[in-house]
Design a protein around this motif. Structure first.
Motif, PDB file in Angstrom:
ATOM      1  N   SER A  31      82.324  21.883  28.185  1.00 30.41           N
ATOM      2  CA  SER A  31      80.965  21.383  28.381  1.00 30.41           C
ATOM      3  C   SER A  31      80.764  20.973  29.830  1.00 30.41           C
ATOM      4  CB  SER A  31      80.716  20.176  27.475  1.00 30.41           C
ATOM      5  OG  SER A  31      80.859  20.549  26.131  1.00 30.41           O
ATOM      6  N   PRO A  32      79.527  21.084  30.304  1.00 32.45           N
ATOM      7  CA  PRO A  32      79.251  20.676  31.687  1.00 32.45           C
ATOM      8  C   PRO A  32      79.373  19.156  31.820  1.00 32.45           C
ATOM      9  CG  PRO A  32      77.211  21.194  30.548  1.00 32.45           C
ATOM     10  CD  PRO A  32      78.334  21.563  29.619  1.00 32.45           C
ATOM     11  N   SER A  33      79.711  18.729  33.020  1.00 35.27           N
ATOM     12  CA  SER A  33      79.849  17.290  33.237  1.00 35.27           C
ATOM     13  C   SER A  33      78.518  16.640  33.564  1.00 35.27           C
ATOM     14  CB  SER A  33      80.856  17.022  34.354  1.00 35.27           C
ATOM     15  OG  SER A  33      80.462  17.696  35.531  1.00 35.27           O
ATOM     16  N   GLY A  34      77.495  17.442  33.826  1.00 36.71           N
ATOM     17  CA  GLY A  34      76.204  16.864  34.157  1.00 36.71           C
ATOM     18  C   GLY A  34      75.055  17.777  33.806  1.00 36.71           C
ATOM     19  N   GLN A  35      73.856  17.273  34.115  1.00 33.64           N
ATOM     20  CA  GLN A  35      72.625  18.015  33.849  1.00 33.64           C
ATOM     21  C   GLN A  35      71.609  17.683  34.924  1.00 33.64           C
ATOM     22  OE1 GLN A  35      71.266  16.914  29.908  1.00 33.64           O
ATOM     23  NE2 GLN A  35      71.106  19.041  29.307  1.00 33.64           N
ATOM     24  N   THR A  36      70.748  18.648  35.230  1.00 34.77           N
ATOM     25  CA  THR A  36      69.647  18.367  36.150  1.00 34.77           C
ATOM     26  C   THR A  36      68.561  17.651  35.360  1.00 34.77           C
ATOM     27  OG1 THR A  36      68.475  20.434  35.690  1.00 34.77           O
ATOM     28  CG2 THR A  36      70.112  20.472  37.481  1.00 34.77           C
ATOM     29  N   GLU A  37      67.553  17.154  36.068  1.00 35.69           N
ATOM     30  CA  GLU A  37      66.434  16.475  35.393  1.00 35.69           C
ATOM     31  C   GLU A  37      65.703  17.424  34.456  1.00 35.69           C
ATOM     32  OE1 GLU A  37      63.870  14.453  38.126  1.00 35.69           O
ATOM     33  OE2 GLU A  37      65.547  13.380  39.053  1.00 35.69           O
ATOM     34  N   SER A  38      65.729  18.723  34.792  1.00 36.12           N
ATOM     35  CA  SER A  38      65.044  19.706  33.949  1.00 36.12           C
ATOM     36  C   SER A  38      65.931  20.238  32.828  1.00 36.12           C
ATOM     37  CB  SER A  38      64.515  20.857  34.809  1.00 36.12           C
ATOM     38  OG  SER A  38      65.580  21.468  35.501  1.00 36.12           O
ATOM     39  N   GLY A  39      67.152  19.707  32.709  1.00 35.17           N
ATOM     40  CA  GLY A  39      68.014  20.073  31.597  1.00 35.17           C
ATOM     41  C   GLY A  39      69.008  21.187  31.854  1.00 35.17           C
ATOM     42  N   ARG A  41      72.411  22.884  32.949  1.00 34.03           N
ATOM     43  CA  ARG A  41      73.803  22.432  32.960  1.00 34.03           C
ATOM     44  C   ARG A  41      74.327  22.419  34.403  1.00 34.03           C
ATOM     45  NH1 ARG A  41      73.119  26.179  28.824  1.00 34.03           N
ATOM     46  NH2 ARG A  41      73.748  25.479  26.764  1.00 34.03           N
ATOM     47  N   LEU A  42      75.109  21.381  34.712  1.00 30.96           N
ATOM     48  CA  LEU A  42      75.755  21.292  36.018  1.00 30.96           C
ATOM     49  C   LEU A  42      77.250  21.109  35.826  1.00 30.96           C
ATOM     50  CD1 LEU A  42      73.391  18.979  38.135  1.00 30.96           C
ATOM     51  CD2 LEU A  42      73.761  21.436  38.391  1.00 30.96           C
ATOM     52  N   TYR A  43      78.011  21.934  36.522  1.00 27.90           N
ATOM     53  CA  TYR A  43      79.470  21.887  36.461  1.00 27.90           C
ATOM     54  C   TYR A  43      79.994  21.438  37.816  1.00 27.90           C
ATOM     55  CZ  TYR A  43      78.722  24.762  32.318  1.00 27.90           C
ATOM     56  OH  TYR A  43      78.306  25.240  31.101  1.00 27.90           O
ATOM     57  N   ASP A  47      85.366  20.384  36.260  1.00 32.34           N
ATOM     58  CA  ASP A  47      85.061  21.374  35.222  1.00 32.34           C
ATOM     59  C   ASP A  47      85.754  22.703  35.533  1.00 32.34           C
ATOM     60  OD1 ASP A  47      83.365  19.611  33.805  1.00 32.34           O
ATOM     61  OD2 ASP A  47      81.658  20.152  35.069  1.00 32.34           O
ATOM     62  N   LEU A  48      85.790  23.056  36.819  1.00 31.08           N
ATOM     63  CA  LEU A  48      86.484  24.288  37.216  1.00 31.08           C
ATOM     64  C   LEU A  48      87.967  24.215  36.851  1.00 31.08           C
ATOM     65  CD1 LEU A  48      85.085  25.235  40.743  1.00 31.08           C
ATOM     66  CD2 LEU A  48      84.850  26.508  38.619  1.00 31.08           C
ATOM     67  N   ALA A  49      88.573  23.053  37.077  1.00 31.65           N
ATOM     68  CA  ALA A  49      89.992  22.886  36.737  1.00 31.65           C
ATOM     69  C   ALA A  49      90.198  23.043  35.232  1.00 31.65           C
ATOM     70  CB  ALA A  49      90.484  21.521  37.210  1.00 31.65           C
ATOM     71  N   GLN A  50      89.292  22.468  34.450  1.00 26.69           N
ATOM     72  CA  GLN A  50      89.403  22.587  32.996  1.00 26.69           C
ATOM     73  C   GLN A  50      89.208  24.039  32.560  1.00 26.69           C
ATOM     74  OE1 GLN A  50      86.447  20.480  30.702  1.00 26.69           O
ATOM     75  NE2 GLN A  50      87.555  20.792  28.793  1.00 26.69           N
ATOM     76  N   LEU A  51      88.270  24.738  33.180  1.00 24.64           N
ATOM     77  CA  LEU A  51      88.027  26.141  32.844  1.00 24.64           C
ATOM     78  C   LEU A  51      89.246  26.990  33.179  1.00 24.64           C
ATOM     79  CD1 LEU A  51      86.055  28.212  31.730  1.00 24.64           C
ATOM     80  CD2 LEU A  51      85.100  28.442  34.036  1.00 24.64           C
ATOM     81  N   GLN A  52      89.913  26.676  34.276  1.00 29.69           N
ATOM     82  CA  GLN A  52      91.138  27.401  34.633  1.00 29.69           C
ATOM     83  C   GLN A  52      92.190  27.220  33.554  1.00 29.69           C
ATOM     84  OE1 GLN A  52      94.356  25.958  35.729  1.00 29.69           O
ATOM     85  NE2 GLN A  52      95.161  28.022  35.907  1.00 29.69           N
ATOM     86  N   GLN A  53      92.309  26.019  33.008  1.00 31.29           N
ATOM     87  CA  GLN A  53      93.266  25.770  31.930  1.00 31.29           C
ATOM     88  C   GLN A  53      92.904  26.597  30.700  1.00 31.29           C
ATOM     89  OE1 GLN A  53      93.067  21.535  31.363  1.00 31.29           O
ATOM     90  NE2 GLN A  53      94.582  21.128  32.951  1.00 31.29           N
ATOM     91  N   ILE A  54      91.640  26.604  30.360  1.00 29.40           N
ATOM     92  CA  ILE A  54      91.177  27.358  29.187  1.00 29.40           C
ATOM     93  C   ILE A  54      91.495  28.840  29.342  1.00 29.40           C
ATOM     94  CG2 ILE A  54      89.095  28.139  27.949  1.00 29.40           C
ATOM     95  CD1 ILE A  54      87.939  25.284  28.557  1.00 29.40           C
TER      96      ILE A  54
END
Length: 167
Positions: A31-39, A41-43, A47-54
């Motif tokens: 899941s993204p760690s954040g969000q913009t005001e308009s909704g 997804r922001l990574y 998050d990149l490190a977690q995606l590398q693990q996945i």
């Protein structure tokens, strides 16, 4: 300053599809760690490190459910994942080296006009089979990526058609 990427930017950066990233979010794997005001997804870099693990665990043959379980229980550290990847890569190199040695042996025999023994053929065929199994898995993964891209394309066309019909 911390860098952030929207889902499309992250997809382009990693070579994954937006559809895959959304699916990982949907199943609670990534899941993204954040969000913009308009909704949107922001990574971020974590998050990149977690995606590398996945992706590393997926490449090692774990199912998404197994990956989710491993990461949620923090049973596997990032260092362990990298070490597992290195071990796997060393095994692949050994397979390739064995195939190369068998091919060199057969080549030498054929150059010397020596008949190949049953053992020569057997060893070569076994080395080729192991190498072929690896190629089949890689091709399947490639086709899965192509199907994801096709799915994204069809979904985008459907959305464009719906917007066009509304206007």
């Amino acid at each position: 300053m911390k860098r952030h990427w929207k889902v499309g930017d992250l997809a382009q950066l990693t070579g994954l599809t937006v559809r895959t990233l959304r699916f990982y979010n949907q199943i609670g794997l990534f899941s993204p760690s954040g969000q913009t005001e308009s909704g949107h997804r922001l990574y971020d870099e974590s998050d990149l490190a977690q995606l590398q693990q996945i992706l590393s665990l997926k490449e090692m043959g774990l199912s998404l459910e197994e990956i989710k379980s491993a990461l949620s229980g923090e049973q596997i550290s990032p260092l362990e994942i990298v070490n597992l990847q290195m071990t796997r890569l060393k095994e692949q190199i050994k397979l390739q080296q064995k195939l190369l040695e068998q091919l060199q042996h057969v080549s030498k025999q054929l150059q010397g006009k020596t008949a190949l023994s049953v053992e020569d053929f057997t060893r070569l065929l076994q080395a080729m089979k192991k190498n072929q199994e690896k190629l089949v898995i890689e091709r399947r993964t490639g086709w899965e990526r192509h199907l994801d891209l096709l799915g994204d394309f069809l979904a985008a066309n459907k959305e464009a058609k719906i917007k066009e019909d509304k206007t």
